[in-house]
Design a protein around this motif. Structure first.
Motif, PDB file in Angstrom:
ATOM      1  N   MET A  54      16.170  -6.515  11.193  1.00 32.83           N
ATOM      2  CA  MET A  54      16.996  -7.430  11.360  1.00 32.83           C
ATOM      3  C   MET A  54      18.461  -6.744  10.986  1.00 32.83           C
ATOM      4  N   ASN A  55      19.481  -7.240  11.306  1.00 37.26           N
ATOM      5  CA  ASN A  55      20.675  -6.555  11.038  1.00 37.26           C
ATOM      6  C   ASN A  55      20.931  -6.369   9.594  1.00 37.26           C
ATOM      7  N   ASN A  56      20.690  -7.336   8.931  1.00 33.95           N
ATOM      8  CA  ASN A  56      20.922  -7.229   7.142  1.00 33.95           C
ATOM      9  C   ASN A  56      19.728  -6.788   6.425  1.00 33.95           C
ATOM     10  N   HIS A  57      18.401  -6.710   6.956  1.00 33.03           N
ATOM     11  CA  HIS A  57      17.556  -6.644   6.059  1.00 33.03           C
ATOM     12  C   HIS A  57      16.313  -6.236   6.909  1.00 33.03           C
ATOM     13  N   PHE A  58      15.213  -5.833   6.160  1.00 33.92           N
ATOM     14  CA  PHE A  58      14.059  -5.336   7.016  1.00 33.92           C
ATOM     15  C   PHE A  58      12.790  -5.903   6.281  1.00 33.92           C
ATOM     16  N   HIS A  59      11.522  -5.995   7.012  1.00 39.29           N
ATOM     17  CA  HIS A  59      10.450  -6.250   6.444  1.00 39.29           C
ATOM     18  C   HIS A  59       9.388  -5.329   6.894  1.00 39.29           C
ATOM     19  N   LEU A  60       8.370  -4.666   5.971  1.00 33.33           N
ATOM     20  CA  LEU A  60       7.382  -3.846   6.417  1.00 33.33           C
ATOM     21  C   LEU A  60       6.222  -4.394   5.503  1.00 33.33           C
ATOM     22  N   VAL A  61       5.088  -4.359   6.379  1.00 31.27           N
ATOM     23  CA  VAL A  61       3.744  -4.628   5.650  1.00 31.27           C
ATOM     24  C   VAL A  61       2.683  -3.244   5.873  1.00 31.27           C
ATOM     25  N   ILE A  62       2.400  -3.004   4.988  1.00 31.78           N
ATOM     26  CA  ILE A  62       1.845  -1.676   4.694  1.00 31.78           C
ATOM     27  C   ILE A  62       0.539  -1.653   3.898  1.00 31.78           C
ATOM     28  N   GLN A  63      -0.166  -0.602   4.149  1.00 33.93           N
ATOM     29  CA  GLN A  63      -1.270  -0.396   3.274  1.00 33.93           C
ATOM     30  C   GLN A  63      -1.259   1.289   2.562  1.00 33.93           C
ATOM     31  N   VAL A  64      -1.447   1.376   1.371  1.00 37.53           N
ATOM     32  CA  VAL A  64      -0.935   2.598   0.765  1.00 37.53           C
ATOM     33  C   VAL A  64      -2.173   3.560   0.987  1.00 37.53           C
ATOM     34  N   ILE A  65      -2.216   4.576   1.518  1.00 35.24           N
ATOM     35  CA  ILE A  65      -3.261   5.462   1.717  1.00 35.24           C
ATOM     36  C   ILE A  65      -3.265   6.844   0.797  1.00 35.24           C
ATOM     37  N   GLU A  66      -2.289   6.945   0.335  1.00 31.74           N
ATOM     38  CA  GLU A  66      -2.036   8.224  -0.784  1.00 31.74           C
ATOM     39  C   GLU A  66      -1.836   7.702  -2.151  1.00 31.74           C
ATOM     40  N   GLU A  67      -1.606   8.434  -2.924  1.00 31.49           N
ATOM     41  CA  GLU A  67      -1.638   8.269  -4.295  1.00 31.49           C
ATOM     42  C   GLU A  67      -0.160   7.702  -4.575  1.00 31.49           C
ATOM     43  N   GLU A  68       0.204   6.883  -5.661  1.00 32.82           N
ATOM     44  CA  GLU A  68       1.302   6.289  -5.675  1.00 32.82           C
ATOM     45  C   GLU A  68       2.441   6.948  -6.076  1.00 32.82           C
ATOM     46  N   LYS A  69       2.349   8.137  -6.658  1.00 32.41           N
ATOM     47  CA  LYS A  69       3.451   8.731  -6.747  1.00 32.41           C
ATOM     48  C   LYS A  69       4.177   9.495  -5.617  1.00 32.41           C
ATOM     49  N   GLN A  70       3.164   9.861  -4.777  1.00 29.97           N
ATOM     50  CA  GLN A  70       3.636  10.396  -3.346  1.00 29.97           C
ATOM     51  C   GLN A  70       4.093   9.204  -2.529  1.00 29.97           C
ATOM     52  N   VAL A  71       3.646   8.173  -2.534  1.00 31.78           N
ATOM     53  CA  VAL A  71       4.299   7.000  -1.836  1.00 31.78           C
ATOM     54  C   VAL A  71       5.665   6.722  -2.345  1.00 31.78           C
ATOM     55  N   THR A  72       5.962   6.628  -3.495  1.00 38.18           N
ATOM     56  CA  THR A  72       6.958   6.229  -4.106  1.00 38.18           C
ATOM     57  C   THR A  72       8.033   7.112  -3.655  1.00 38.18           C
ATOM     58  N   GLN A  73       7.863   8.254  -3.934  1.00 37.78           N
ATOM     59  CA  GLN A  73       8.865   9.467  -3.494  1.00 37.78           C
ATOM     60  C   GLN A  73       9.257   9.483  -2.039  1.00 37.78           C
ATOM     61  N   GLN A 114      -0.979 -14.215   7.287  1.00 40.90           N
ATOM     62  CA  GLN A 114       0.095 -14.894   7.327  1.00 40.90           C
ATOM     63  C   GLN A 114       1.476 -14.242   7.550  1.00 40.90           C
ATOM     64  N   LEU A 115       1.436 -13.352   6.616  1.00 45.36           N
ATOM     65  CA  LEU A 115       2.656 -12.086   6.446  1.00 45.36           C
ATOM     66  C   LEU A 115       2.855 -11.612   7.756  1.00 45.36           C
ATOM     67  N   ILE A 116       1.854 -10.979   8.506  1.00 47.58           N
ATOM     68  CA  ILE A 116       1.912 -10.397   9.521  1.00 47.58           C
ATOM     69  C   ILE A 116       2.688 -11.181  10.540  1.00 47.58           C
ATOM     70  N   VAL A 117       2.250 -12.440  10.867  1.00 48.65           N
ATOM     71  CA  VAL A 117       2.895 -13.360  11.721  1.00 48.65           C
ATOM     72  C   VAL A 117       4.443 -13.637  11.294  1.00 48.65           C
ATOM     73  N   TYR A 118       4.457 -13.890   9.886  1.00 48.66           N
ATOM     74  CA  TYR A 118       6.000 -14.290   9.573  1.00 48.66           C
ATOM     75  C   TYR A 118       6.690 -12.972   9.688  1.00 48.66           C
ATOM     76  N   VAL A 119       6.365 -11.645   9.570  1.00 43.38           N
ATOM     77  CA  VAL A 119       7.365 -10.644   9.812  1.00 43.38           C
ATOM     78  C   VAL A 119       7.820 -10.657  11.395  1.00 43.38           C
ATOM     79  N   ASN A 120       6.739 -10.882  12.052  1.00 39.36           N
ATOM     80  CA  ASN A 120       7.013 -10.601  13.494  1.00 39.36           C
ATOM     81  C   ASN A 120       7.677 -11.830  14.098  1.00 39.36           C
ATOM     82  N   LEU A 121       7.788 -13.117  13.344  1.00 41.06           N
ATOM     83  CA  LEU A 121       8.582 -14.013  13.650  1.00 41.06           C
ATOM     84  C   LEU A 121       9.949 -14.199  13.066  1.00 41.06           C
ATOM     85  N   ASN A 122      10.282 -13.363  12.552  1.00 39.02           N
ATOM     86  CA  ASN A 122      11.631 -12.979  11.583  1.00 39.02           C
ATOM     87  C   ASN A 122      12.568 -13.266  12.694  1.00 39.02           C
ATOM     88  N   PRO A 123      12.786 -12.822  13.897  1.00 37.13           N
ATOM     89  CA  PRO A 123      13.883 -12.969  14.690  1.00 37.13           C
ATOM     90  C   PRO A 123      14.006 -14.426  15.112  1.00 37.13           C
TER      91      PRO A 123
END
Length: 183
Positions: A54-73, A114-123
């Protein structure tokens, strides 16, 4: 405030908004660039199940598939890359996002759906836009046959197929709307 650690194999809601609710996307090109940078920096480290810009924000729904430090970086590099380009284009300096990106670990499959639906309905929630036609959410990527970085098959499997995916998006969904009132 201690930030939630991004654990491998776990699902998360990642979101943020512009500092003082300012726009983080001035146009569609910014949104497209954001998605390209997301893919460049994170496609090998997370699976993306849903997104909405959206213009002033974003949402992502993810699954982490690598180690925490790599993903955070990778997230840090991604956001820094986007902000530098946005600041240069708009002739501004300084922070664009509010503090660190928010992350909520999802603890069950029902919440994930529910979150996937919420994110897609954000507009629809924010601007009463037709979410079906909105270009910068994952809804179109899931229901189309076009190539995508979204985990289409995993998402459709969660919902028991495309028909139920579409059906669930057309139901009243106020549960998560009440939970995320920052936008």
């Amino acid at each position: 405030m201690k930030l939630e650690v991004l654990e491998r194999d776990c699902y998360y809601h990642i979101y943020n908004r512009g500092i003082n609710s300012t726009f983080i996307f001035k146009n569609d090109e910014n949104k497209s660039f954001f998605l390209r940078k997301l893919s460049d920096h994170l496609s090998a480290k997370v699976s993306i199940l849903a997104y909405c810009l959206m213009n002033n924000h974003f949402h992502l729904v993810i699954q982490v598939i690598e180690e925490e430090k790599q993903v955070t970086q990778a997230f840090s590099n991604f956001f820094n890359s986007y902000v530098k380009a946005f600041n240069k284009q708009t002739n501004r300096t300084g922070s664009l996002f509010e503090k660190h990106f928010k992350r909520i670990k999802l603890d069950n499959e029902n919440y994930l759906k529910q979150l996937i639906v919420y994110v897609n309905l954000n507009p629809k929630h924010h601007f009463d836009l037709n979410f079906v036609d909105y270009r910068f959410s994952s809804y179109q990527a899931i229901i189309s046959n076009l190539e995508t970085k979204i985990e289409r098959e995993e998402v459709l499997s969660l919902f028991g197929g495309i028909e139920n995916f579409v059906f669930r998006h057309n139901q009243k969904n106020d549960i998560l709307t009440e939970m995320y009132t920052f936008e």
